[in-house]
Scaffold this active site. Structure first.
Site, mmCIF file in Angstrom:
data_model
loop_
_atom_site.group_PDB
_atom_site.id
_atom_site.type_symbol
_atom_site.label_atom_id
_atom_site.label_comp_id
_atom_site.label_asym_id
_atom_site.label_seq_id
_atom_site.Cartn_x
_atom_site.Cartn_y
_atom_site.Cartn_z
ATOM 1 N N TYR A 60 3.367 -2.583 -2.457
ATOM 2 C CA TYR A 60 2.072 -3.574 -2.240
ATOM 3 C C TYR A 60 2.259 -4.262 -3.566
ATOM 4 O O TYR A 60 2.402 -3.877 -4.663
ATOM 5 C CB TYR A 60 0.675 -3.054 -2.047
ATOM 6 C CG TYR A 60 -0.288 -4.086 -2.220
ATOM 7 C CD1 TYR A 60 -0.884 -4.684 -0.984
ATOM 8 C CD2 TYR A 60 -0.767 -4.682 -3.316
ATOM 9 C CE1 TYR A 60 -1.592 -5.785 -1.019
ATOM 10 C CE2 TYR A 60 -1.741 -5.433 -3.405
ATOM 11 C CZ TYR A 60 -2.115 -6.169 -2.546
ATOM 12 O OH TYR A 60 -3.145 -7.278 -2.309
ATOM 13 N N GLU B 208 0.297 -12.548 -1.848
ATOM 14 C CA GLU B 208 -0.057 -11.071 -1.509
ATOM 15 C C GLU B 208 1.142 -10.785 -0.663
ATOM 16 O O GLU B 208 1.328 -11.297 0.446
ATOM 17 C CB GLU B 208 -1.450 -10.906 -0.495
ATOM 18 C CG GLU B 208 -1.560 -9.400 -0.236
ATOM 19 C CD GLU B 208 -2.827 -8.954 0.397
ATOM 20 O OE1 GLU B 208 -3.227 -9.792 1.255
ATOM 21 O OE2 GLU B 208 -3.627 -8.144 -0.114
#
Ligand code: GDP
Ligand code: MN
Length: 398
Positions: free
Chosen positions: A118, A206
């Site tokens: 991530y 993101e």
């Protein structure tokens, strides 16, 4: 302004960030052509079909599917296009899928352990600095990781005077447990990603997941990009990426009219001049026990035309049960605004079906109040801020 995955990836790619390659399609036929083209370029015969909507969690909702041949590309595309995709981030009725991304399959068959990380880039408002947030626990729900295993989320803050320093990029790669070629690739990836964030004037990147393939390539498989609206004037090509189908229709209409409108969940419509006063007004409504339905800043010129447009926009929200006009007459005189409110009220007739509470303060406030009180219209005037908020509560409770 939010972008679709394919648009976000386009921006990343333009700054040298490696991405999972893909081609956007509007029909199953276009999807098949896209798949053929990707196979020529990449050699892979497998593709993922990904719904393009402004919401995350598409995989969970059935909006991301693997196709192992062209027949599957066609049938899966046919299923996903036009579906109402429900994900943990959409409403219960979901979002209509108008476009799909046909992407190369980068999870190589036989790859026992695809390594998903991530990574996001965002502003830390507490320190006023950009930061890179990253974790070994990619691909899944990052909110759950933050909740249950917060020590698995790392942050790296960037000094605006120096920008991202090489040791910081290496630290990211190290904390992600990488070595050898993958380590070097990650350093390149992070460096390019941060440059892209700054140069594109973004407010949020993101990337979940960032993938490490079994042959040690690091790439963005997903991209959630939010651009800073206030910087769009210097990125005309990005501004053209706006997809109004994904946005709140009332907000779209307000923007076209040059009004600053944000839709909220409550029932008190607010018409205010200046963002600071708008925030103060929302606070006061809350304090009096109410709930604002919107944030609307009519700006400096509150003439009848503008006030009428603003009323029209506020009333499009069926939850609105009362409207509070709270205007400070500094540059604009209160009596002019009052005339604007009265004229708008007259012009709109029975389109105005909720009580209006009007508080005008500043230059010529007295004349303004008289104008309203003598207008014969059902407009409730108020002088003090608190009084206005209390009167709103009174009409809501009556
Ligand atoms: P999101 O669910 O909206 O976050 O969409 P993502 O783009 O992150 O895709 C969801 C999931 O689909 C990813 O976490 C991957 O596990 C999977 N996925 C994405 N690309 C591929 C691919 O090329 N091959 C395979 N097998 N799975 C993929
Ligand atoms: Mn994702």
């Amino acid at each position: 302004m939010n972008l679709h995955e394919y648009q976000g990836k386009e921006i990343l790619n333009s700054f040298g960030v490696r991405i999972q390659r893909g081609i956007v399609a509007n029909t199953p036929e276009e999807a098949v052509d896209a798949a053929k083209k990707l196979t020529e370029e990449t050699g892979t015969g497998w593709h993922v079909i990904k719904a393009q909507v402004h919401a995350g969690g598409r995989g969970k909702g059935g909006g991301v599917k693997l196709a192992k041949n062209l027949d599957e590309v066609k049938s899966i595309s046919n299923d996903i296009l036009g579906m109402m995709l429900v994900t943990p981030q959409t409403s219960a009725e979901g979002k209509l899928v108008n476009q799909i991304l046909i992407a190369e399959d980068v999870y190589y068959p036989g790859d026992s352990e695809p390594n998903e990380f991530y990574m996001s880039v965002l502003l830390n408002r507490a320190t006023g600095r950009n930061m890179i947030m990253y974790s070994t626990e990619g691909g899944m729900d990052i909110e759950a990781v933050a909740e249950e295993t917060p020590h698995l989320i790392f942050t790296e803050e960037i000094d605006p005077a120096t920008g991202l320093l090489p040791f910081q990029a290496r630290k990211v790669a190290f904390n992600l447990g990488l070595s050898g070629a993958a380590f070097k690739e990650m350093v390149k990836f992070v460096t390019a990603l941060y440059t892209a964030y700054v140069k594109s004037d973004s407010a949020l990147f993101e990337i979940n997941p960032v993938l490490k393939t079994s042959d040690d390539k690091i790439m963005a498989v997903d991209a959630k990009v939010t651009l800073d609206d206030n910087a769009l004037f210097r990125h005309k090509d990005y501004a053209a990426m706006r997809d109004e189908r994904e946005e709140n229709p009332i907000e779209v209409e307000a923007r076209a009219a040059g009004l600053n409108y944000v839709d909220l969940d409550g029932n008190v419509g607010c018409m205010v001049n200046g963002a600071g006063l708008a925030m103060g007004t929302m606070d006061l409504i809350k304090q009096a026990g109410g709930d604002p339905a919107n944030f609307l800043d009519v700006g400096g010129t509150a003439d009848a035309q503008r006030v009428e447009t603003a009323f029209g926009i506020i009333l499009k929200d069926p939850n609105v049960k009362a409207i509070l006009v709270n205007i400070f007459g500094g540059i604009v005189r209160c009596d002019r605004v009052a005339q604007g409110v009265v004229d708008a009220y007259k012009n709109m007739g029975d389109k105005i079906n909720v009580p209006i509470i009007c508080r005008l303060q500043g230059t010529n406030a007295k004349e303004a109040k008289e104008l309203i009180d003598n207008s014969g219209m059902e407009i409730i005037s108020a002088t003090e801020f608190q009084e206005a908020a209390d009167k709103v509560q009174e009409v809501l409770e009556s």
